[in-house]
Design a protein around this motif. Structure first.
Motif, PDB file in Angstrom:
ATOM      1  N   UNK A   1     -24.184 -11.311 -13.393  1.00 28.88           N
ATOM      2  CA  UNK A   1     -23.821 -12.205 -12.295  1.00 28.88           C
ATOM      3  C   UNK A   1     -24.619 -13.497 -12.315  1.00 28.88           C
ATOM      4  N   UNK A   2     -25.717 -13.520 -13.080  1.00 24.82           N
ATOM      5  CA  UNK A   2     -26.502 -14.738 -13.257  1.00 24.82           C
ATOM      6  C   UNK A   2     -27.005 -15.340 -11.957  1.00 24.82           C
ATOM      7  N   UNK A   3     -27.082 -16.654 -11.934  1.00 20.73           N
ATOM      8  CA  UNK A   3     -27.652 -17.347 -10.774  1.00 20.73           C
ATOM      9  C   UNK A   3     -26.772 -17.241  -9.535  1.00 20.73           C
ATOM     10  N   UNK A   4     -25.509 -16.841  -9.688  1.00 15.34           N
ATOM     11  CA  UNK A   4     -24.677 -16.687  -8.489  1.00 15.34           C
ATOM     12  C   UNK A   4     -25.199 -15.561  -7.605  1.00 15.34           C
ATOM     13  N   UNK A   5     -25.963 -14.633  -8.195  1.00 18.48           N
ATOM     14  CA  UNK A   5     -26.492 -13.490  -7.434  1.00 18.48           C
ATOM     15  C   UNK A   5     -27.680 -13.909  -6.574  1.00 18.48           C
ATOM     16  N   UNK A   6     -28.492 -14.856  -7.059  1.00 17.75           N
ATOM     17  CA  UNK A   6     -29.725 -15.218  -6.361  1.00 17.75           C
ATOM     18  C   UNK A   6     -29.672 -16.627  -5.763  1.00 17.75           C
ATOM     19  N   UNK A   7     -28.526 -17.291  -5.843  1.00 12.13           N
ATOM     20  CA  UNK A   7     -28.418 -18.644  -5.319  1.00 12.13           C
ATOM     21  C   UNK A   7     -28.297 -18.673  -3.807  1.00 12.13           C
ATOM     22  N   UNK A   8     -28.368 -19.886  -3.263  1.00 15.73           N
ATOM     23  CA  UNK A   8     -28.347 -20.066  -1.806  1.00 15.73           C
ATOM     24  C   UNK A   8     -26.931 -20.243  -1.260  1.00 15.73           C
ATOM     25  N   UNK A   9     -25.926 -20.090  -2.107  1.00 16.10           N
ATOM     26  CA  UNK A   9     -24.508 -20.133  -1.691  1.00 16.10           C
ATOM     27  C   UNK A   9     -24.005 -21.539  -1.368  1.00 16.10           C
ATOM     28  N   UNK A  10     -24.793 -22.575  -1.604  1.00 19.41           N
ATOM     29  CA  UNK A  10     -24.371 -23.927  -1.238  1.00 19.41           C
ATOM     30  C   UNK A  10     -23.349 -24.445  -2.250  1.00 19.41           C
ATOM     31  N   UNK A  11     -22.240 -24.915  -1.748  1.00 18.67           N
ATOM     32  CA  UNK A  11     -21.153 -25.371  -2.610  1.00 18.67           C
ATOM     33  C   UNK A  11     -20.734 -26.777  -2.178  1.00 18.67           C
ATOM     34  N   UNK A  12     -20.497 -27.629  -3.169  1.00 22.59           N
ATOM     35  CA  UNK A  12     -20.024 -28.968  -2.860  1.00 22.59           C
ATOM     36  C   UNK A  12     -19.195 -29.495  -4.022  1.00 22.59           C
ATOM     37  N   UNK A  13     -18.089 -30.115  -3.701  1.00 21.50           N
ATOM     38  CA  UNK A  13     -17.218 -30.682  -4.732  1.00 21.50           C
ATOM     39  C   UNK A  13     -17.790 -32.004  -5.244  1.00 21.50           C
ATOM     40  N   UNK A  14     -17.517 -32.329  -6.504  1.00 17.61           N
ATOM     41  CA  UNK A  14     -17.818 -33.690  -6.961  1.00 17.61           C
ATOM     42  C   UNK A  14     -16.804 -34.653  -6.345  1.00 17.61           C
ATOM     43  N   UNK A  15     -17.221 -35.846  -6.033  1.00 15.84           N
ATOM     44  CA  UNK A  15     -16.313 -36.825  -5.439  1.00 15.84           C
ATOM     45  C   UNK A  15     -15.317 -37.370  -6.455  1.00 15.84           C
ATOM     46  N   UNK A  16     -14.244 -37.970  -5.944  1.00 16.62           N
ATOM     47  CA  UNK A  16     -13.223 -38.557  -6.818  1.00 16.62           C
ATOM     48  C   UNK A  16     -13.822 -39.621  -7.735  1.00 16.62           C
ATOM     49  N   UNK A  17     -14.754 -40.386  -7.204  1.00 15.79           N
ATOM     50  CA  UNK A  17     -15.368 -41.453  -8.000  1.00 15.79           C
ATOM     51  C   UNK A  17     -16.099 -40.875  -9.206  1.00 15.79           C
ATOM     52  N   UNK A  18     -16.765 -39.747  -8.998  1.00 11.79           N
ATOM     53  CA  UNK A  18     -17.482 -39.095 -10.099  1.00 11.79           C
ATOM     54  C   UNK A  18     -16.504 -38.625 -11.169  1.00 11.79           C
ATOM     55  N   UNK A  19     -15.454 -37.917 -10.738  1.00 14.87           N
ATOM     56  CA  UNK A  19     -14.486 -37.369 -11.690  1.00 14.87           C
ATOM     57  C   UNK A  19     -13.754 -38.481 -12.449  1.00 14.87           C
ATOM     58  N   UNK A  20     -13.319 -39.485 -11.735  1.00 18.51           N
ATOM     59  CA  UNK A  20     -12.625 -40.597 -12.406  1.00 18.51           C
ATOM     60  C   UNK A  20     -13.569 -41.347 -13.342  1.00 18.51           C
ATOM     61  N   UNK A  21     -14.845 -41.384 -12.985  1.00 18.40           N
ATOM     62  CA  UNK A  21     -15.835 -42.015 -13.863  1.00 18.40           C
ATOM     63  C   UNK A  21     -15.987 -41.244 -15.173  1.00 18.40           C
ATOM     64  N   UNK A  22     -15.993 -39.915 -15.095  1.00 21.20           N
ATOM     65  CA  UNK A  22     -16.063 -39.109 -16.323  1.00 21.20           C
ATOM     66  C   UNK A  22     -14.834 -39.380 -17.195  1.00 21.20           C
ATOM     67  N   UNK A  23     -13.665 -39.438 -16.560  1.00 22.58           N
ATOM     68  CA  UNK A  23     -12.426 -39.652 -17.314  1.00 22.58           C
ATOM     69  C   UNK A  23     -12.489 -40.973 -18.075  1.00 22.58           C
ATOM     70  N   UNK A  24     -12.952 -42.001 -17.404  1.00 30.33           N
ATOM     71  CA  UNK A  24     -12.960 -43.334 -18.010  1.00 30.33           C
ATOM     72  C   UNK A  24     -14.082 -43.495 -19.034  1.00 30.33           C
TER      73      UNK A  24
END
Length: 532
Positions: A106-129
């Protein structure tokens, strides 16, 4: 969705003790499979599930031990010695940054703090470009993120999930007119014990231990724990399996050597260990970037002492986040008082009578974790023989990165003073505390880059990434836009190593989605990869 039967009593896992008692296997044995997945955390479990669901024979190899949820005690001191990488002793070369990772099924998902956040559109579009990753543009990648949210039951914290510690952060932000919001977590009906870092005995945390791994197992995937992959095997330049060794996690005894013949190898051992496996395997890399571009999202913890008892360690571990500076400066501040054991690991609990006095007042403390974005200039390296060599994690912040960490910690301290703190303890090796906001700048001036460098800060990282950068240009990146190594057909990477540049948001959600995306690339081109 097809009906599958999920085991009621944990995940079926073959452990070292099972191998030792099986005379048919012996000291050296060979297994054959379609896909061998290295690692069982956020990425490995996702790939195992998607491949097995598509009808492939899947073998998952995890170097850590299997620790079923029924054995979690919520005592972090017990857990640290069992299922954390190097017993929470995985550090950089100057030993001032702790890389906190799970080392278990299960790796770090077993001991993590459960915090989840999406990358923003600007980040994703920046990777694409910037990196030629068209499939990761916001328009094309967001369906993967949405699917992960559904599978992991990611939700925004409700009122009862925001504890007294978080309310102090809110009060401070309101007074300073800083933007804040409830954090998002992957928890189903949280029991609010605040012991996420010690594993979840009630299985309410939607870790891989209770989601994608049992789902993969239900489709026939086999899982081995205590099994460290030494290197990837290649034949005529194509990946053909792995070599591994099985070690008893309690005695350290070498139980057996495993040879795996596979049509495909998927590495999902994380941002530190995946590049190390590739370095041990001596796979070709035209880019020279293998193991480089290590970004870590460094964070420091600031403690505040308040007049009234808060019992801030009760309730959901993480309640709110301060996002005022996330997109402008790369700072994100999360509420969340650490358990005494985690503070002890950072050496912040004093000793003797001072420790006793500290613990007498523990109910008056609240804590915040101040994250900052780094530039991704670290690297990991394997030195010596594949079996007997050792890893080193090279990460020392530049002046700019150091000042970013300092600024995020100072902001956290000001928020606490605005929330009513009487005193703030700074995250430094020298004992620094400010008794009022008017002393803060003077105290922070003592946190210098100087000859002590990072030794002035106590720092941690939950999110090493970027060490097998994904991109279209084989001279600038290690892995192609499909997740396959540029120079080794049949060898895929599916974890945080892929991230092409440093991120400021927590990465687990993105890693799950990337692994699902890589799985789709494999399944969509199955005729090119599998014999049958």
């Amino acid at each position: 969705m097809a009906f599958v039967r999920v085991p009621r009593d944990g995940v079926p896992v073959t452990q070292a003790k099972d191998v030792a008692l099986d005379p048919s296997l012996g000291k050296r044995f060979t297994l054959k499979t379609d896909v061998v997945v290295v690692g069982s955390g956020a990425a490995g479990s996702m790939v195992a599930y998607e491949m097995a669901k598509a009808g492939r024979d899947v073998l998952v190899l995890e170097s850590g031990r299997y620790y079923p949820s029924s054995e979690f005690t919520e005592h972090l001191g017990d857990t640290m010695t069992k299922i954390y990488q190097d017993q929470v002793g995985q550090v950089n070369t100057t030993a001032d940054i702790i890389f906190v990772q799970g080392a278990c099924v299960g790796g770090s998902t077993v001991v993590g703090a459960c915090v989840m956040e999406e990358p923003g559109d600007k980040v994703l579009d920046g990777w694409a470009e910037k990196y030629g990753l068209d499939a990761l543009s916001a328009e094309k990648f967001r369906p993967y993120l949405d699917k992960v949210a559904e599978e992991l039951q990611i939700h925004t914290n409700e009122a009862h999930e925001i504890n007294a510690c978080a309310h102090k952060v809110i009060q401070g932000c309101e007074k300073m007119q800083f933007s804040w919001k409830p954090a998002q977590r992957n928890v189903k009906q949280c029991a609010l014990t605040g012991h996420c870092l010690a594993g979840c005995p009630s299985d309410r945390k939607m870790s891989s231990l209770v989601t994608h791994l049992p789902w993969a197992s239900a489709y026939g995937a086999r899982i081995f724990s205590d099994t460290e992959v030494i290197r990837v095997k290649t034949l005529d330049g194509r990946a053909r399996g792995v070599e591994a060794r099985i070690v008893d996690p309690d005695s350290g005894a070498h139980v057996a050597d495993m040879n795996v013949d596979a049509d495909m190898v998927v590495l999902a051992a994380g941002g530190i260990h995946t590049p190390l496996i590739l370095q041990r395997s001596q796979v070709p890399d035209r880019s020279g970037q293998l193991g480089r571009n290590l970004a870590i999202q460094p964070f420091t913890q600031v403690l505040g002492k308040f007049k009234e008892p808060l019992y801030g360690f009760r309730g959901a571990l993480v309640g709110v986040q301060v996002d005022e500076f996330t997109h402008t400066d790369g700072y994100t501040i999360f509420s969340g008082l650490a358990e005494p054991e985690s503070l002890l690991a950072q050496g912040d609990m004093k000793a003797g009578q001072a420790h006793i006095e500290f613990m007498k007042d523990y109910k008056y403390y609240a804590g915040v974790n101040a994250f900052s974005k780094d530039l991704g200039n670290g690297y990991v390296k394997w030195d010596g023989d594949a079996y007997s060599g050792s890893k080193t994690i090279h990460y020392n912040p530049s002046r700019e990165e150091f000042e970013n960490m300092k600024a995020s910690a100072a902001l956290a301290a000001r928020i606490f003073f605005s929330g009513g703190a009487e005193k703030v303890y700074l995250p430094t090796f020298q004992s620094l505390q400010a008794n009022s906001v008017f002393e803060l700048d003077e105290k922070m001036d003592k946190v210098d880059y100087g000859i002590k460098g990072m030794y002035t800060f106590r720092s941690n990282s939950f999110s090493p990434h970027g060490t097998c950068r994904m991109g279209a240009d084989p001279y600038e990146s290690v892995v192609s836009p499909t997740g396959e190594m540029h120079d080794t057909p049949g060898l895929f990477v599916a974890d945080a190593s892929l991230l092409p540049e440093s991120m400021s948001a927590p990465i687990q959600w993105t890693v799950h989605a990337l692994a699902k995306y890589v799985s789709d690339q494999i399944n969509n081109n199955a005729s090119n990869y599998f014999i049958s």
